[in-house]
Each structure stands twice: as structure tokens, then as C-alpha cells.
Design a protein around this motif. Sequence first.
Motif, mmCIF file in Angstrom:
data_model
loop_
_atom_site.group_PDB
_atom_site.id
_atom_site.type_symbol
_atom_site.label_atom_id
_atom_site.label_comp_id
_atom_site.label_asym_id
_atom_site.label_seq_id
_atom_site.Cartn_x
_atom_site.Cartn_y
_atom_site.Cartn_z
ATOM 1 N N PRO A 193 0.833 -1.211 0.000
ATOM 2 C CA PRO A 193 0.000 0.000 0.000
ATOM 3 C C PRO A 193 0.866 1.258 0.000
ATOM 4 N N ILE A 194 0.583 2.156 -0.934
ATOM 5 C CA ILE A 194 1.339 3.404 -1.080
ATOM 6 C C ILE A 194 0.336 4.550 -1.219
ATOM 7 N N PRO A 195 0.443 5.600 -0.385
ATOM 8 C CA PRO A 195 -0.485 6.727 -0.497
ATOM 9 C C PRO A 195 -0.470 7.329 -1.901
ATOM 10 N N GLU A 196 -1.608 7.839 -2.314
ATOM 11 C CA GLU A 196 -1.767 8.342 -3.678
ATOM 12 C C GLU A 196 -0.714 9.384 -4.032
ATOM 13 N N ASN A 197 -0.464 10.365 -3.140
ATOM 14 C CA ASN A 197 0.489 11.434 -3.452
ATOM 15 C C ASN A 197 1.888 10.892 -3.685
ATOM 16 N N LEU A 198 2.319 9.953 -2.823
ATOM 17 C CA LEU A 198 3.653 9.367 -2.988
ATOM 18 C C LEU A 198 3.716 8.563 -4.278
ATOM 19 N N TRP A 199 2.672 7.817 -4.584
ATOM 20 C CA TRP A 199 2.646 7.013 -5.806
ATOM 21 C C TRP A 199 2.809 7.892 -7.049
ATOM 22 N N MET A 200 2.138 9.020 -7.079
ATOM 23 C CA MET A 200 2.238 9.910 -8.231
ATOM 24 C C MET A 200 3.626 10.523 -8.329
ATOM 25 N N ARG A 201 4.231 10.877 -7.198
ATOM 26 C CA ARG A 201 5.591 11.428 -7.223
ATOM 27 C C ARG A 201 6.610 10.390 -7.682
ATOM 28 N N MET A 202 6.318 9.115 -7.441
ATOM 29 C CA MET A 202 7.207 8.047 -7.893
ATOM 30 C C MET A 202 7.060 7.773 -9.390
ATOM 31 N N GLY A 203 6.097 8.434 -10.025
ATOM 32 C CA GLY A 203 5.880 8.222 -11.444
ATOM 33 C C GLY A 203 4.920 7.098 -11.759
ATOM 34 N N GLY A 204 4.178 6.639 -10.757
ATOM 35 C CA GLY A 204 3.233 5.561 -10.987
ATOM 36 C C GLY A 204 2.048 6.026 -11.825
ATOM 37 N N SER A 205 1.506 5.139 -12.640
ATOM 38 C CA SER A 205 0.349 5.460 -13.462
ATOM 39 C C SER A 205 -0.914 5.426 -12.605
ATOM 40 N N PRO A 206 -1.955 6.162 -13.001
ATOM 41 C CA PRO A 206 -3.204 6.165 -12.217
ATOM 42 C C PRO A 206 -3.773 4.752 -12.071
ATOM 43 N N LEU A 207 -4.080 4.385 -10.845
ATOM 44 C CA LEU A 207 -4.641 3.069 -10.542
ATOM 45 C C LEU A 207 -5.807 3.243 -9.573
ATOM 46 N N PRO A 208 -6.681 2.237 -9.468
ATOM 47 C CA PRO A 208 -7.777 2.330 -8.492
ATOM 48 C C PRO A 208 -7.230 2.528 -7.076
ATOM 49 N N LEU A 209 -7.954 3.302 -6.287
ATOM 50 C CA LEU A 209 -7.555 3.585 -4.912
ATOM 51 C C LEU A 209 -8.471 2.857 -3.939
ATOM 52 N N ARG A 210 -7.926 2.511 -2.777
ATOM 53 C CA ARG A 210 -8.734 1.940 -1.700
ATOM 54 C C ARG A 210 -8.111 2.340 -0.370
ATOM 55 N N PRO A 221 -4.950 -0.238 13.711
ATOM 56 C CA PRO A 221 -4.489 0.096 12.366
ATOM 57 C C PRO A 221 -5.582 0.640 11.462
ATOM 58 N N ASP A 222 -6.846 0.246 11.713
ATOM 59 C CA ASP A 222 -7.945 0.729 10.877
ATOM 60 C C ASP A 222 -8.139 2.240 11.015
ATOM 61 N N GLU A 223 -7.668 2.813 12.121
ATOM 62 C CA GLU A 223 -7.825 4.250 12.324
ATOM 63 C C GLU A 223 -6.788 5.058 11.554
ATOM 64 N N HIS A 224 -5.824 4.386 10.944
ATOM 65 C CA HIS A 224 -4.751 5.088 10.238
ATOM 66 C C HIS A 224 -4.726 4.739 8.754
ATOM 67 N N GLU A 225 -5.842 4.298 8.230
ATOM 68 C CA GLU A 225 -5.914 3.986 6.810
ATOM 69 C C GLU A 225 -6.115 5.262 5.994
ATOM 70 N N VAL A 226 -5.471 5.293 4.814
ATOM 71 C CA VAL A 226 -5.593 6.418 3.887
ATOM 72 C C VAL A 226 -5.820 5.860 2.489
ATOM 73 N N LEU A 227 -6.190 6.725 1.553
ATOM 74 C CA LEU A 227 -6.367 6.289 0.174
ATOM 75 C C LEU A 227 -5.019 5.897 -0.423
ATOM 76 N N CYS A 228 -4.946 4.676 -0.920
ATOM 77 C CA CYS A 228 -3.688 4.134 -1.424
ATOM 78 C C CYS A 228 -3.907 3.389 -2.738
ATOM 79 N N VAL A 229 -2.826 3.268 -3.505
ATOM 80 C CA VAL A 229 -2.768 2.204 -4.499
ATOM 81 C C VAL A 229 -2.190 1.008 -3.763
ATOM 82 N N ALA A 230 -2.641 -0.182 -4.079
ATOM 83 C CA ALA A 230 -2.218 -1.365 -3.326
ATOM 84 C C ALA A 230 -2.353 -2.605 -4.188
ATOM 85 N N PRO A 231 -1.562 -3.632 -3.893
ATOM 86 C CA PRO A 231 -1.722 -4.907 -4.612
ATOM 87 C C PRO A 231 -3.104 -5.483 -4.357
#
Length: 238
Positions: A193-210, A221-231
Motif C-alpha cells: 500500500p502506497i499513499p496516492e500522493n507518494l505514488w504519483m511522485r514516484m511516477g506511478g500510473s493512475p490506478l484504483p484507490l482503496r 491500524p484501521d484508524e490510520h488507513e488512507v487512500l492508497c494504491v495497493a496490490p
Amino acid sequence: MTENEFSPFLVTLTIGSAYIQPKKPPTLDALLLGALRLVFPYSEDVSALIPLQKTDGVFHGSCMICDPLFSGGSVKFFQSINNERKEQTINGDWLDTHIYKGLDIDVSKLRKGDSGRGAFSTKMDDYTLYHRGSFWKVGFFGCGDLSQVKSLLHKLPGIGRKAARGYGAIFDVDVDPVDTDYSLIRDGKPMRPIPENLWMRMGGSPLPLRMARAEIHIGNPDEHEVLCVAPTGEHLSW
């Protein structure tokens, strides 16, 4: 060792017993955190000691990699329910004939927070077992201190749920250097799981978020979930 001296590697664990999948796909940093809690049982937060590189709070440790697993039966465990909880926090599915405390209990009393026998009642959970034969391998990509990672993983009894009871038992640990850090991204796909902002800075292509947990925090841990790209799925393929 400083982060400038960290290097990429591949962890290969030989597993010698059936595996019970955890609620969240396991990552290397989560395994190392578990090992550190065994080493420092009285320390509240040992996440700063995880010997992995970190970018914007995200450790360079991939999700688990393995071949497809086969289900092989199930196993049952009893789990305590604290009757001091408020009624609305007790899952309604628990209040059925599968709840025991040596003998059947009065469900109406449990709803009132009183089993009639002390502070705890128990429920029976059913876990599915997975395996690939007598000995099988799982992997994790990482970037960090190879020797510390190997030393910590040797302290873990196993991976997955109920590891302390012998499930997912670690038989052997190998940590080998690799040329490229695949702990976050490989072939354009997220390895954890990688937060959306970090994923975009890494050059990742747009993918579904969860919603997923990308960083390690103390508490639920459920209280610290954010929108991420993830396997997708419970693990990655080799």
C-alpha cells in the motif's frame, strides 16, 4: 548504518507448516515490527528501530510474495470476549450457540454484559489453513540493513495468524542482495500500500484507490488507513 548505506534485497522464508492468513496482507515491515516487539516486550513503540529505508513515512518493505496456496481444512480456536465492553461494541454474530464458557451460557446475560462467570466469555473462531506441501517459500522485497533484517526474522516463530501456536512456522531465512529496489514498485505495479500522493511522485500510473494502512502507527491500524494504491489479493506472485 544510515539510510544512505541501505541496500535492496530479497527475503526468502521457508515455511514448514500450514498458514493462516492475517486480516491484512503481510508486509516485511510488519514482520520486523513483530520481531522487535519480541525483543523489546516492554517498549510501547519500536517502529523507529525497523531497519528499513523509509520514504514519507512508508517503509521499503513489500507485501508477501508466494505461489498460489491451497486450502487444506480448518482449525478452531476459542477467543475471549470482554464483557465489560458496551453492548453496541459486541458483534451480533457472536451472540449465538457457538459461544461457550466451558458450558453453554445465557445469551441474555451476555447482552447485559454479564456472563455470570467472571469478566470474560469466549467465542469459537474457525480459521482456514493454507499450504503448498511440507515446505514452501514466501518472499519479501526490501531495502535496508540486510544483517539486521535477517537477525530479526530469525526471532520470529512464524508468519500469519496464530504463529505462536505453530502455524506458518519459519524453517529457514535467506536474505540476498539484489540490484534493484522492488519493495515499493515493480513493473509499474505497487508492491505494498502506497499513499496516492507518494505514488504519483514516484511516477506511478493512475490506478484504483482503496483505504489501506501505508504507515505503521500505535493503536488500531484501521484508524490510520488512507487512500492508497495497493496490490490486489492476499499476496503477490513471484
